[in-house]
Design an enzyme around this catalytic site. Structure first.
Site, PDB file in Angstrom:
ATOM      1  N   ALA A  76       0.890  -1.056   0.220  1.00  0.00           N
ATOM      2  CA  ALA A  76      -0.268  -0.042  -0.128  1.00  0.00           C
ATOM      3  C   ALA A  76       0.729   1.175  -0.168  1.00  0.00           C
ATOM      4  CB  ALA A  76      -1.009   0.373   1.215  1.00  0.00           C
ATOM      5  N   ASN A 186      -8.381  -5.032  11.235  1.00  0.00           N
ATOM      6  CA  ASN A 186      -7.095  -4.782  11.945  1.00  0.00           C
ATOM      7  C   ASN A 186      -6.965  -4.401  13.303  1.00  0.00           C
ATOM      8  OD1 ASN A 186      -6.645  -6.262   9.315  1.00  0.00           O
ATOM      9  ND2 ASN A 186      -4.381  -4.673   9.563  1.00  0.00           N
ATOM     10  N   GLU A 189      -7.936  -6.499  15.840  1.00  0.00           N
ATOM     11  CA  GLU A 189      -6.445  -8.205  15.830  1.00  0.00           C
ATOM     12  C   GLU A 189      -5.806  -7.719  16.727  1.00  0.00           C
ATOM     13  OE1 GLU A 189      -5.694  -8.946  11.793  1.00  0.00           O
ATOM     14  OE2 GLU A 189      -2.686  -7.686  12.287  1.00  0.00           O
TER      15      GLU A 189
HETATM   16  C1  6PG Z   1      -4.594  -9.946   8.522  1.00  0.00           C
HETATM   17  C2  6PG Z   1      -3.444  -8.915   8.780  1.00  0.00           C
HETATM   18  C3  6PG Z   1      -2.535  -8.598   8.202  1.00  0.00           C
HETATM   19  C4  6PG Z   1      -1.428  -7.906   8.715  1.00  0.00           C
HETATM   20  C5  6PG Z   1      -1.791  -6.318   9.198  1.00  0.00           C
HETATM   21  C6  6PG Z   1      -0.855  -6.809  10.457  1.00  0.00           C
HETATM   22  O1  6PG Z   1      -6.193  -9.386   8.530  1.00  0.00           O
HETATM   23  O2  6PG Z   1      -4.593 -10.706   7.043  1.00  0.00           O
HETATM   24  O3  6PG Z   1      -4.223  -7.868   9.556  1.00  0.00           O
HETATM   25  O4  6PG Z   1      -2.974  -7.484   7.482  1.00  0.00           O
HETATM   26  O5  6PG Z   1      -0.627  -8.920   8.949  1.00  0.00           O
HETATM   27  O6  6PG Z   1      -1.340  -5.880   8.505  1.00  0.00           O
HETATM   28  O7  6PG Z   1      -0.593  -5.442  11.124  1.00  0.00           O
HETATM   29  P1  6PG Z   1       0.598  -5.039  11.741  1.00  0.00           P
HETATM   30  O8  6PG Z   1       2.476  -5.176  11.433  1.00  0.00           O
HETATM   31  O9  6PG Z   1       0.310  -3.663  12.045  1.00  0.00           O
HETATM   32  O10 6PG Z   1       0.592  -5.691  13.195  1.00  0.00           O
END
Ligand code: 6PG
Length: 479
Positions: A76, A186, A189
């Site tokens: 991105a 996220n 997450e």
């Molecule tokens: C997903 C993850 C993916 C990525 C994250 C990690 O949904 O598959 O979220 O998008 O692994 O962006 O994010 P960080 O590096 O900010 O922890």
């Protein structure tokens, strides 16, 4: 032209998504990468996929049947804009450009608007599930026009993960809606990961169990209501032994958490929307706090509690932590869905929150058994204002709240940071409060800035003449 779908960008995520597409009945996949080596390697390693390799954008466009559909899988940022421009040059009105990266939703809104002027459809699609998900079935969150969904829907359904017979993809809403929802995914997450990390830390420091023993605790939790991908992989990580030192791997990994920005975006956006995603914010800040070793070295001098932390009843404590984790997790999801609701209202998206819960049941990083309960909650009450007030969650809070409070108290007394646990509990107590000290804040604002207040007993807006005779007058509403 023979390909119904193309992929631009053949790093791991792009290659895996292309292979996933190629493995499904009815798909023929054209591929393109800026450097030709990646394309040649993919073709050589996966003859079974029947890829159509292309080496420039004109060739790529010529390989695609109309309406041409291409998924961009590049890092991105500005690279995305460059690829979009190249595709716009060789595509025609009605064709579809999909950005499958983790783009900021406001960039997606901007790009969609610009591309739409050419008559080409632009779709920002969140794709979750990491490398394995891309290959075997991710959860997909596409935005974009209704017209694009007609062509794109069946293709995305063919590769998405499946939960209880349903593909984990839905047309989230127009323009940036898909990337907005992926952003909040996220953020949740981050909260989920931080909560699990706090649970591990409390158990380790409170019971003296080893990482391998705590792995067993998580594996056990994964057979119950906490069953989820993140709990499952936590057990795996905790069980891992470092090949070099023979120590638990978790003890040799530097304790400074990285972040690529989606958590921060979730929090920044929530601040602008006025949505209190405090659990997500604390999780994001916890990563920031961990990543300042110079400050931590200085602050290590600060005093902590005198007494050592040792729980009496290990099993009871672990059960308390499990309940605290579950209750806090519900808060994090409730806050995340609140942000989606507010974002939809702000940006004019018609987002079906129940459908979002459903497409997160499989494929994505936050996939979890309890997402079924979330989708049930929205099925029963589609416009539920606070997700965690659904009957199933109320029952959990009834069961969990005493344990949750004990854990937060224990953590505070032991000097063990538990920002996500404690902020989730504070949110819970705040949102359920009959009356908040916000009334006093309004009084203070009125005192120093004549910012006015409203009264509980009559309509209108008021100001007290604090520096005068302290009588109350009616005033203009200044918020
Ligand atoms: C997903 C993850 C993916 C990525 C994250 C990690 O949904 O598959 O979220 O998008 O692994 O962006 O994010 P960080 O590096 O900010 O922890």
């Amino acid at each position: 032209a023979t390909a119904n779908i193309g992929v631009v960008g053949l790093a791991v995520m792009g290659s895996n998504l292309a292979r996933n597409l190629a493995s499904r009945e009815g798909n023929t996949v054209a591929v393109y990468n800026r450097s030709r080596e990646k394309t040649d390697t993919l073709i050589a390693e996966h003859p079974e996929a029947g890829f159509i390799p292309t080496y420039d954008y004109t060739e790529f466009a010529a390989a695609l049947t109309k309406p041409r559909t291409a998924i961009i899988m590049v890092k991105a940022g500005t690279g995305t804009d460059a690829v979009i421009n190249e595709l716009v040059n060789v595509f025609e009105p009605g064709d579809i450009i999909v950005d499958g990266g983790n783009a900021l939703f406001t960039d997606t809104i901007r790009r969609e608007k610009a591309v739409r002027e050419t008559g080409i459809n632009f779709v920002g699609a969140g794709i979750s599930g990491g490398e394995e998900g891309a290959l075997h079935g991710p959860s997909i969150m596409p935005g974009g026009s209704d017209e694009s969904w007609v062509t794109l829907g069946p293709i995305l359904k063919s590769i998405a993960a499946v939960a209880e017979g349903e593909p984990c993809v839905t047309h989230v809403g127009h323009d940036g809606a898909g990337h907005f929802v992926k952003m909040v995914h996220n953020g949740i997450e981050y909260a989920d990961m931080q909560l699990i990390a706090e649970a591990y830390d409390l158990i380790r420091r409170g019971t003296g169990k080893s990482p391998a023993e705590i792995a067993d605790v998580f594996a056990e939790w994964n057979t119950g209501e906490l069953e989820s991908y993140l709990i499952e992989i936590t057990a795996e990580v905790l069980r891992q032994v470092d090949g070099e030192t023979g120590k638990p791997l978790v003890d040799v990994i530097l304790d400074q958490a990285g972040a690529k920005g989606t958590g921060a975006w979730t929090v920044q956006t929530a601040l602008s929307l006025g949505v209190p995603v405090s659990g997500i914010a604390e999780a994001t800040f916890a990563r920031s706090l961990s990543s300042h070793p110079e400050q931590r070295a200085v602050a290590a001098e600060l005093p902590g509690p005198q007494e050592a932390f040792q729980v009496d009843d290990v099993d009871a404590f672990i059960e308390d932590v499990r309940l605290a984790l579950f209750a806090s997790k519900i808060v994090a999801y409730s806050q995340g869905f609140d942000e989606i609701r507010a974002g939809a209202a702000e940006y004019g998206w018609n987002i079906d929150l129940g459908a979002i819960a459903k497409i997160w049941r499989a494929g994505c990083i936050i996939r979890a058994q309890f997402l079924n309960r979330l989708s049930d909650a929205y099925a029963a009450t589609p416009d539920l204002p606070v997700l965690m007030t659904a009957p199933y969650f109320v029952e959990v809070f009834e069961r969990a709240q005493a344990a949750w409070r004990r854990v937060v108290v224990a953590a505070a007394q032991a000097g063990i940071p538990s920002p996500a646990f404690s902020s989730s509990l504070a949110y819970f107590d705040g949102i359920r409060a009959d009356r908040l000290p916000a009334a006093l804040v309004q009084g203070q604002r009125d005192f120093f800035g004549a910012h006015t207040y409203k009264r509980i007993d009559k309509p209108g807006t008021f100001h007290t003449l604090w520096s005068g005779d302290r009588t109350e007058i009616e005033a203009e509403d200044t918020h």
